[in-house]
Design a protein around this motif. Structure first.
Motif, PDB file in Angstrom:
ATOM      1  N   ALA A 225     -17.292  -1.950  -5.825  1.00 47.97           N
ATOM      2  CA  ALA A 225     -16.486  -1.751  -4.603  1.00 47.97           C
ATOM      3  C   ALA A 225     -16.565  -2.982  -3.721  1.00 47.97           C
ATOM      4  O   ALA A 225     -15.578  -3.425  -3.143  1.00 47.97           O
ATOM      5  N   ASN A 226     -17.778  -3.567  -3.656  1.00 47.75           N
ATOM      6  CA  ASN A 226     -18.003  -4.769  -2.865  1.00 47.75           C
ATOM      7  C   ASN A 226     -17.170  -5.925  -3.411  1.00 47.75           C
ATOM      8  O   ASN A 226     -16.536  -6.668  -2.656  1.00 47.75           O
ATOM      9  N   GLU A 227     -17.206  -6.051  -4.751  1.00 45.29           N
ATOM     10  CA  GLU A 227     -16.428  -7.102  -5.406  1.00 45.29           C
ATOM     11  C   GLU A 227     -14.962  -6.951  -5.031  1.00 45.29           C
ATOM     12  O   GLU A 227     -14.272  -7.904  -4.693  1.00 45.29           O
ATOM     13  N   ILE A 228     -14.486  -5.687  -5.141  1.00 40.95           N
ATOM     14  CA  ILE A 228     -13.065  -5.387  -4.848  1.00 40.95           C
ATOM     15  C   ILE A 228     -12.756  -5.700  -3.391  1.00 40.95           C
ATOM     16  O   ILE A 228     -11.723  -6.274  -3.057  1.00 40.95           O
ATOM     17  N   ALA A 229     -13.729  -5.325  -2.496  1.00 38.01           N
ATOM     18  CA  ALA A 229     -13.528  -5.557  -1.060  1.00 38.01           C
ATOM     19  C   ALA A 229     -13.360  -7.044  -0.773  1.00 38.01           C
ATOM     20  O   ALA A 229     -12.602  -7.429   0.102  1.00 38.01           O
ATOM     21  N   TYR A 230     -14.128  -7.893  -1.580  1.00 37.09           N
ATOM     22  CA  TYR A 230     -14.007  -9.332  -1.370  1.00 37.09           C
ATOM     23  C   TYR A 230     -12.826  -9.933  -2.131  1.00 37.09           C
ATOM     24  O   TYR A 230     -12.645 -11.135  -2.179  1.00 37.09           O
ATOM     25  N   GLU A 258      -6.634   1.030  -8.783  1.00 34.16           N
ATOM     26  CA  GLU A 258      -5.239   0.738  -9.155  1.00 34.16           C
ATOM     27  C   GLU A 258      -4.338   0.922  -7.934  1.00 34.16           C
ATOM     28  O   GLU A 258      -3.449   0.118  -7.664  1.00 34.16           O
ATOM     29  N   GLY A 259      -4.596   2.071  -7.188  1.00 40.66           N
ATOM     30  CA  GLY A 259      -3.784   2.369  -5.973  1.00 40.66           C
ATOM     31  C   GLY A 259      -3.919   1.251  -4.955  1.00 40.66           C
ATOM     32  O   GLY A 259      -2.931   0.805  -4.373  1.00 40.66           O
ATOM     33  N   ILE A 260      -5.173   0.786  -4.802  1.00 43.32           N
ATOM     34  CA  ILE A 260      -5.430  -0.269  -3.793  1.00 43.32           C
ATOM     35  C   ILE A 260      -4.685  -1.539  -4.180  1.00 43.32           C
ATOM     36  O   ILE A 260      -4.043  -2.184  -3.344  1.00 43.32           O
ATOM     37  N   GLN A 261      -4.779  -1.843  -5.476  1.00 43.25           N
ATOM     38  CA  GLN A 261      -4.116  -3.068  -5.935  1.00 43.25           C
ATOM     39  C   GLN A 261      -2.611  -2.981  -5.711  1.00 43.25           C
ATOM     40  O   GLN A 261      -1.956  -3.928  -5.274  1.00 43.25           O
ATOM     41  N   GLU A 262      -2.109  -1.747  -6.010  1.00 40.15           N
ATOM     42  CA  GLU A 262      -0.665  -1.519  -5.818  1.00 40.15           C
ATOM     43  C   GLU A 262      -0.311  -1.669  -4.336  1.00 40.15           C
ATOM     44  O   GLU A 262       0.647  -2.340  -3.964  1.00 40.15           O
ATOM     45  N   ASN A 263      -1.167  -1.003  -3.476  1.00 39.47           N
ATOM     46  CA  ASN A 263      -0.935  -1.071  -2.019  1.00 39.47           C
ATOM     47  C   ASN A 263      -1.026  -2.496  -1.522  1.00 39.47           C
ATOM     48  O   ASN A 263      -0.289  -2.912  -0.634  1.00 39.47           O
ATOM     49  N   GLU A 264      -1.967  -3.226  -2.113  1.00 38.11           N
ATOM     50  CA  GLU A 264      -2.168  -4.611  -1.696  1.00 38.11           C
ATOM     51  C   GLU A 264      -0.901  -5.425  -1.950  1.00 38.11           C
ATOM     52  O   GLU A 264      -0.468  -6.213  -1.111  1.00 38.11           O
ATOM     53  N   ALA A 269       3.739  -7.883   0.483  1.00 35.53           N
ATOM     54  CA  ALA A 269       5.202  -8.009   0.651  1.00 35.53           C
ATOM     55  C   ALA A 269       5.576  -7.747   2.117  1.00 35.53           C
ATOM     56  O   ALA A 269       6.336  -8.490   2.732  1.00 35.53           O
ATOM     57  N   GLN A 270       4.948  -6.646   2.640  1.00 28.93           N
ATOM     58  CA  GLN A 270       5.229  -6.289   4.049  1.00 28.93           C
ATOM     59  C   GLN A 270       4.776  -7.403   4.989  1.00 28.93           C
ATOM     60  O   GLN A 270       5.426  -7.720   5.974  1.00 28.93           O
TER      61      GLN A 270
END
Lengths: 814, 126
Positions: A225-230, A258-264, A269-270
């Motif tokens: 999670a930490n890795e992903i957060a960074y 996957e959701g986070i990556q998609e949201n990211e 884009a936003q």
């Protein structure tokens, strides 16, 4: 990259089972341990109690034997039957103890001890004691002693030693029992420690298991999670067959990732879109700030314009108008400095200009051509020039200055003032010239108004000054009764001179209060004022006046006149005239007439009355004489009165003639005193001469009249009698004559008016002593006509001293 | 014999009025000022009171007011003599409670006639 392996169904259930088994085993083994410990304690306690009971029984037997020995010896010594009985009673007790011990018998030692005890008991109570008691009772003491010496004592001692030995054996058993218990307890404690250690090891194993199966994967999750957060990539792997919570969590985590990556992706884009919008907004903000700046600038200009218009509309002070014009027009025009200067009187107001600059501008105004150009063009103009050194400040490069000149015209088109404004490096906009011209017109109109106001104020002041010189209170009120104008005298009348300016515009209700406070019986006067204010009569009549008295005793007559514009009534003028003197003169005259009437009528009534009686009645001779004498005296009194009136009338008209010659005053005074003595028996009249000269130049008759008047007054105003003394002496070349009495005295308020004609001291509260009010006035006239003067000192209620002072005369002729 | 109180500060006028009335059998009690008159009125009943207007201590007017307020002579007729013959003074005196007014100088015989009338009137009423 983290890797987690897991192959169980449910972590929760598994660990609940493990902990259940662990806790169950722990509770069971701990229970067993506690139970065995309890049993051991119980066994020891029971064994110990048995040994203690044995010890107690042995002691009881020992004590019974010893008691029996003691009692038998006591019996042998004292022969007491009680002691013998006591000794014999010990045997059953010993048997009971033996029976109890027999029941506890355990081993050969116990059995052997019981046999020893029984044998000794048998020997002592069955053999030895009965024989010795028989010998003793026969009186064969020697046989008893011999029996004791032959071995009885030795047997007893041997038996007691056996008891002790048995007792020690029991004690040894108790000690051995206790040592056994301690040893077993140490074994149990050791076992407990081993048990606890075993369980701790099991618990550690369970914890390690939990760590490896839960904490480690969770740490992997956290790290991932930490890795992903960074923003770095991370994969969470678990065994495919792992279906427990962590398996589910890993699947959910991966989905979430996957959701986070998609949201990211979406957010990126936003974000790009927002950045574009932000740039647009920033551009708009800059535009708005510029607009706001313009609005603020305009607002400030409007504020200054409003301030200027306000001041121009409301101010009636020339300097204030000028200052306001310069101060407010500088920000409106955008000028750094400005000045307004009047052409005729050089009055000015400036902003941002040094006194030297102002002086220079004023001195050159008429000669610079500016005024001529403004007069000719009749509109503002601007000029460009190189900035002077003092205008440059810290600028070293060439700098342009721009000047704006604006004319100010009165309504009569006359140029009265010039306004000049200046700024650096920015020309004045020609499109705004009309606006500046309009503002200058407003200043011109304001100046018109100021001039008109000053003219009207001067006229008003002149009018007020004229009114203030009038010695009557003048008051102009409108048809509602509001004061339009009053003069200083009016304010003085109503004791508010400091409120002169406040009185203008004072409402009816407010100034009526002033009247009520300062007028006696104001109600009637206020009604008169009301009716006059309300009256629509154009022409006044004599009835439109009112006389009132204020609280200081002054009397006023109010005249009023309506003020009309055509047939419309504008107001009413009231004139408050102080008629105190006339009123007082009228009062004095009226009182004088009344007094004269009274003074004349009284002797006249006597004369007429007595003559009527003499004519109509038959009277005895003595009564006739009495009446005639009275008539004669009253006729004399009438004559004196008439003479007084005539004297005063002559003196007033300056027709009094004096036959003056040198006189000795003492002789005249003596004569007067002698004459007055006849009229008063209750007074002690005296004359005292203190030395010096007593000659004066005068009319003997008139001086005698004056002295008679003064001495007669001293007698008359001392109704209770007393001393009336005349003291004569010379001082500073004058003959001083003091007439002193101890009578009623004169009130302090009456002293100043005492020598006035017709003035009579009001003494009705004490004694109504009549008089014409002319006596002292005649005395004063006579003394003054002789170059002398008269004064009076008096203590009210204690008496008075009148002092005549006449110039001493050495010559014999006038 | 009818009792008349005469209050007059002028001794000569007191003598004139007293002689006029006593010759006709009236009993006249004399007072020299207003205070003396009030003291005498407390002590006895009178049929008529004759007062001078201007007197020391209390004027005739003040005496009338005090008489009419209370006392045994509250309702006795009062004749006022005055050298002040103005109408306003007469009205003042009558308003205060005097019944008759006679101006100085007066005819003593006229005064006698007036006194008789007053006392006869009083008798008739009684």
């Amino acid at each position: 990259m983290k890797k987690i392996q897991f192959n169980k169904n449910s972590i929760v259930r598994r660990y609940i089972f493990l902990m259940g088994v662990f806790i169950g085993a722990f509770l069971l083994l701990a229970g067993l341990l506690l139970y065995s410990f309890y049993e051991l304690n119980e066994e020891y306690t029971s064994k110990n109690r048995q040994l203690e009971d044995k010890e107690r029984l042995v002691q009881d037997m020992e004590e019974a034997f010893l008691q029996a020995f003691m009692d038998v010896r006591g019996y042998f010594a004292y022969g007491s039957e009680n002691l013998k009985d006591n000794a014999l009673e010990q045997e059953p007790q010993i048997l009971d103890s033996m029976k109890e011990l027999e029941e506890m018998e355990e081993d050969f030692k116990d059995q052997s001890f019981l046999n020893e005890v029984d044998k000794f008991r048998e020997y002592y109570f069955t053999e030895a004691l009965p024989v010795n008691l028989g010998e003793f009772e026969k009186g064969n003491i020697e046989a008893v002693k011999a029996a004791a010496n032959e071995g009885a004592t030795n047997k007893i001692e041997a038996f007691m030693a056996d008891i002790n030995e048995y007792n020690e054996a029991i004690n040894d058993q108790i000690d051995a029992n206790f040592d056994e218990l301690k040893k077993i307890q140490s074994y149990v404690q050791f076992g407990f420690v081993v048990f606890v250690l075993a369980f701790l090891i099991v618990l550690l194993r369970i914890t390690r298991l939990m760590f490896s199966e839960i904490a480690r994967p969770l740490a992997g999750f956290a790290a991932a999670a930490n890795e992903i957060a960074y923003g770095r990539e991370a994969v969470i792997e678990v065994e495919k067959d792992r279906n427990d919570e962590l398996g589910v969590l890993s699947i959910a985590f991966n989905r979430m990732l996957e959701g986070i990556q998609e949201n990211e992706q979406n957010l990126l884009a936003q974000n790009e879109e927002l950045v574009a919008q932000q740039d647009e907004l920033h551009a708009q903000q800059l535009e708005l700030q510029e607009a706001l700046e313009i609005v603020k600038n305009n607002e400030q200009k409007l504020s200054s314009r409003n301030e200027l218009i306000n001041k121009l509309a409301n101010s009636l002070d020339k300097q204030e108008v000028m200052e306001s014009a310069v101060l407010n027009m500088c920000p409106i025009i955008g000028a750094e400095k400005g000045i307004i200067a009047f052409i005729e009187d050089s009055s000015y107001a400036s902003y941002g200009i040094s006194p030297g600059g102002v002086g220079q501008f004023l001195n050159n105004l008429l000669f610079s051509g500016v005024v001529d150009r403004l007069k000719m063009d009749r509109k503002p103009f601007a000029m460009k020039r190189q900035a002077a050194e003092e205008e440059k400040g810290f600028h070293t490069e060439n700098l342009l200055s721009f000047d704006l000149y604006i004319p100010i015209f009165l309504s009569g088109k006359k140029l009265i003032a010039v306004m000049a404004f200046s700024r650096n490096d920015a020309p004045f906009d020609n499109r705004l010239m009309e606006e500046y011209e309009a503002m200058a017109k407003n200043v011109g109109i304001a100046m018109d108004k100021v001039n008109l106001y000053q003219a009207s104020e001067e006229a008003r002041r002149l009018n007020q000054d004229i009114l203030d010189t009038i010695q009557e209170g003048v008051q102009l009120v409108n048809t509602e009764g509001k004061i339009l104008q009053v003069n200083k005298k009016f304010c003085e009348l109503f004791r508010c001179p400091e409120k002169l300016r406040e009185m203008d515009g004072c409402s009816w209700a407010d100034w009526i209060v002033l009247l009520e406070d300062s007028i006696e019986e104001a109600g009637e006067f206020i009604n008169f004022l009301k009716s006059e204010v309300a009256s629509q009569e154009k022409y006044s009549s004599n009835e439109e006046q009112f006389i009132y008295k204020n609280k200081e005793g002054k009397v006023f007559k109010v005249y009023c006149e309506g003020l009309f514009d055509g047939n419309t009534k504008l107001g009413t003028i009231f004139v408050h005239r102080n008629i105190t003197k006339e009123f007082e003169v009228d009062r004095i005259k009226s009182e004088f007439v009344s007094t004269v009437s009274h003074e004349l009528r009284t002797p006249l009534a006597s004369i007429l009355g007595f003559t009527e009686l003499m004519l109509n009645r038959e009277l005895k001779l003595d009564r006739q004489k009495k009446y005639l004498s009275t008539i004669h005296n009253e006729a004399g009194r009438l004559t004196d009165l008439i003479n007084d009136f005539l004297d005063i009338q002559r003196m007033e008209s300056g027709k009094q003639e004096y036959e003056k010659k040198q006189l000795a005053m003492l002789l005249i005074i003596k004569k007067v005193i002698e004459l007055q003595k006849v009229h008063s028996e209750s007074h002690e009249l005296s004359l005292e001469f203190l030395g010096g000269r007593d000659f004066v130049i005068g009319d003997a008759g008139k001086l005698e009249q004056a002295l008679t008047n003064l001495i007669h007054n001293a007698i008359k105003y001392s109704p209770e009698g007393g001393r009336v003394g005349v003291v004569v002496f010379e001082k500073d070349g004058r003959v001083k004559i003091e007439i002193q009495d101890e009578g009623l005295g004169i009130p302090p308020e009456a002293l100043d008016r005492l020598f006035e004609k017709f003035y009579r001291v009001d003494n009705s509260d004490r004694r109504s002593i009549g008089g014409t009010g002319l006596g002292l006035a005649i005395v004063k006239e006579i003394i003054h006509d002789h170059g002398g003067d008269i004064s009076v000192k008096s203590q009210f209620g204690k008496g008075s001293t009148f002092t005549i002072s006449l110039p001493v005369s050495d010559s014999q002729t006038v | 014999m009818k009792r008349i109180l005469l209050a007059e500060d002028e001794e000569i006028l007191r003598m004139l009025i007293t002689d006029t009335l006593e010759d006709e059998d009236f009993q006249v009690v004399e007072a020299g000022d207003g205070q003396e008159a009030l003291d005498l009125l407390k002590d006895g009943k009178y049929d008529l009171i004759v007062l001078d207007y201007m007197m020391p201590v209390y004027s005739g007017l003040e005496v009338i007011v005090k008489i009419r307020q209370e006392g045994i002579n509250k309702d006795v007729p009062i004749m006022m003599l005055s050298a002040k013959s103005q109408l306003s003074e007469q009205e003042q005196v009558i308003a205060a409670g005097a019944d008759y007014f006679m101006a100085k100088p007066f005819s003593p015989l006229e005064l006698l006639g007036k006194v008789r009338d007053i006392l006869n009137e009083k008798n008739t009423i009684q």
